[in-house]
Scaffold this motif. Structure first.
Motif, PDB file in Angstrom:
ATOM      1  N   ASP A  96       0.941  -0.687  -3.574  1.00  0.00           N
ATOM      2  CA  ASP A  96       0.568   0.609  -3.007  1.00  0.00           C
ATOM      3  C   ASP A  96       1.443   1.736  -3.537  1.00  0.00           C
ATOM      4  OD1 ASP A  96       2.961   0.193  -1.691  1.00  0.00           O
ATOM      5  OD2 ASP A  96       2.094   0.120   0.310  1.00  0.00           O
ATOM      6  N   PRO A 129       0.982   5.996   8.595  1.00  0.00           N
ATOM      7  CA  PRO A 129       0.565   4.720   8.008  1.00  0.00           C
ATOM      8  C   PRO A 129       0.578   3.550   8.992  1.00  0.00           C
ATOM      9  CG  PRO A 129       2.803   5.214   7.343  1.00  0.00           C
ATOM     10  CD  PRO A 129       2.298   6.415   8.108  1.00  0.00           C
ATOM     11  N   GLU A 132      -0.476   7.946   2.965  1.00  0.00           N
ATOM     12  CA  GLU A 132      -0.222   8.347   4.349  1.00  0.00           C
ATOM     13  C   GLU A 132       1.264   8.698   4.472  1.00  0.00           C
ATOM     14  OE1 GLU A 132      -2.724   6.856   7.604  1.00  0.00           O
ATOM     15  OE2 GLU A 132      -2.696   5.000   6.446  1.00  0.00           O
ATOM     16  N   THR A 135      -4.792  -0.743   8.187  1.00  0.00           N
ATOM     17  CA  THR A 135      -6.189  -1.065   7.856  1.00  0.00           C
ATOM     18  C   THR A 135      -7.164   0.071   8.169  1.00  0.00           C
ATOM     19  OG1 THR A 135      -6.682  -2.190   9.957  1.00  0.00           O
ATOM     20  CG2 THR A 135      -5.762  -3.543   8.181  1.00  0.00           C
ATOM     21  N   THR A 179       6.399   0.176   7.259  1.00  0.00           N
ATOM     22  CA  THR A 179       5.135  -0.428   6.851  1.00  0.00           C
ATOM     23  C   THR A 179       5.348  -1.850   6.350  1.00  0.00           C
ATOM     24  OG1 THR A 179       5.404   0.685   4.704  1.00  0.00           O
ATOM     25  CG2 THR A 179       3.973   1.743   6.327  1.00  0.00           C
ATOM     26  N   LEU A 228      -6.805   3.704   3.952  1.00  0.00           N
ATOM     27  CA  LEU A 228      -5.904   4.491   3.105  1.00  0.00           C
ATOM     28  C   LEU A 228      -4.672   3.657   2.772  1.00  0.00           C
ATOM     29  CD1 LEU A 228      -5.953   7.908   5.017  1.00  0.00           C
ATOM     30  CD2 LEU A 228      -7.174   7.331   2.911  1.00  0.00           C
ATOM     31  N   ASP A 229      -4.298   3.641   1.509  1.00  0.00           N
ATOM     32  CA  ASP A 229      -3.076   2.937   1.123  1.00  0.00           C
ATOM     33  C   ASP A 229      -1.871   3.601   1.789  1.00  0.00           C
ATOM     34  OD1 ASP A 229      -4.678   1.368  -0.463  1.00  0.00           O
ATOM     35  OD2 ASP A 229      -3.882   2.093  -2.374  1.00  0.00           O
ATOM     36  N   ASP A 230      -0.851   2.815   2.046  1.00  0.00           N
ATOM     37  CA  ASP A 230       0.347   3.319   2.722  1.00  0.00           C
ATOM     38  C   ASP A 230       0.964   4.515   2.005  1.00  0.00           C
ATOM     39  OD1 ASP A 230       0.082   1.323   4.633  1.00  0.00           O
ATOM     40  OD2 ASP A 230       1.541   0.000   3.682  1.00  0.00           O
ATOM     41  N   GLY A 243      -9.024   6.951   7.147  1.00  0.00           N
ATOM     42  CA  GLY A 243      -9.757   6.789   5.889  1.00  0.00           C
ATOM     43  C   GLY A 243     -11.131   7.438   5.932  1.00  0.00           C
ATOM     44  N   THR A 245      -1.208  -3.467   1.277  1.00  0.00           N
ATOM     45  CA  THR A 245      -1.393  -2.142   0.683  1.00  0.00           C
ATOM     46  C   THR A 245      -1.705  -1.113   1.751  1.00  0.00           C
ATOM     47  OG1 THR A 245      -2.204  -3.184  -1.334  1.00  0.00           O
ATOM     48  CG2 THR A 245      -2.762  -0.879  -1.028  1.00  0.00           C
ATOM     49  N   ASP A 246      -2.426  -1.516   2.794  1.00  0.00           N
ATOM     50  CA  ASP A 246      -2.846  -0.625   3.881  1.00  0.00           C
ATOM     51  C   ASP A 246      -2.435  -1.250   5.210  1.00  0.00           C
ATOM     52  OD1 ASP A 246      -4.158   1.082   5.629  1.00  0.00           O
ATOM     53  OD2 ASP A 246      -6.170   0.471   5.027  1.00  0.00           O
TER      54      ASP A 246
END
Length: 199
Positions: free
Chosen positions: A71, A116, A100, A92, A83, A95-97, A129, A88-89
């Motif tokens: 990410d 995130p 955010e 969920t 995180t 959006l990828d971390d 997202g 990666t998110d």
């Protein structure tokens, strides 16, 4: 920092306040306090051992500069943000971390300012997202429950009223959508009762 006391009994992530005072030959002094966070990092990779072992099988698997989930955040940044370095998110929300940024300020779909760790940062019923994806017909601010400030949340505008979450007066009748809802008129129909006069 070298100390003459054993700090190992403090839980990892604890904060200590250190006071430093210097005095010169004329008895003038300077004093300053510093806050320090205790980190148990036996392998010196910048990652707290307990955090590292929460996500990885041992302390040699990764280092702070590694990116374990693609990410673009390295493990040090993931630890600081709270995180999950293996996802990666983390929340969920689509959006990828790394996009955010948790600033609370929306700049673009790649710098959303959203949290995130919370899939719906503003609590409006739309995940972050969805808010920044133009596929839903609108790009709304994931940090503001009511992007157009009309008294209706973005989620209610899209899912209940079918009104425009970017336009305070969707039907253009001079009454903002939230007031139309309160008055019992339809925010997407210029003349709700069909009498030839706008609401």
């Amino acid at each position: 920092l070298f100390v003459d006391r054993d700090l190992s009994f403090f839980p990892s992530e604890s904060f200590l306040t250190i006071r430093v005072r210097t005095t010169d030959a004329s008895a003038n002094f300077f004093e300053k306090e510093f806050s320090l966070q205790i980190v148990n990092d036996s392998d010196s990779d910048g990652l707290d051992d307990s955090w590292e072992l929460t996500y990885f099988p041992d302390l040699t698997t990764v280092s702070g500069s590694d990116n374990s989930d693609s990410d673009t955040l390295d493990n040090l940044a993931e630890q600081a943000a709270g995180t999950d370095p293996t996802l990666t998110d983390t929340d969920t929300d689509g959006l990828d971390d790394n996009v955010e940024t948790n600033t609370g300020v929306y700049n673009s779909p790649i710098d959303t300012g959203s949290n995130p760790l919370n899939p719906d940062s503003d609590g409006d019923g739309l995940n972050d997202g969805t808010e920044v994806d133009s596929a839903n017909g609108f790009v709304t601010n994931p940090n503001l429950a009511d992007t157009d400030n009309d008294g209706l949340s973005d989620g209610d505008e899209l899912h209940f009223y079918n009104s425009n979450p970017l336009l305070a007066d969707t039907d253009g009748d001079g009454i903002i959508d939230g007031n139309e809802s309160t008055n019992g008129t339809d925010p997407i129909i210029l003349d709700t009762d069909g009498d030839g006069l706008s609401d």
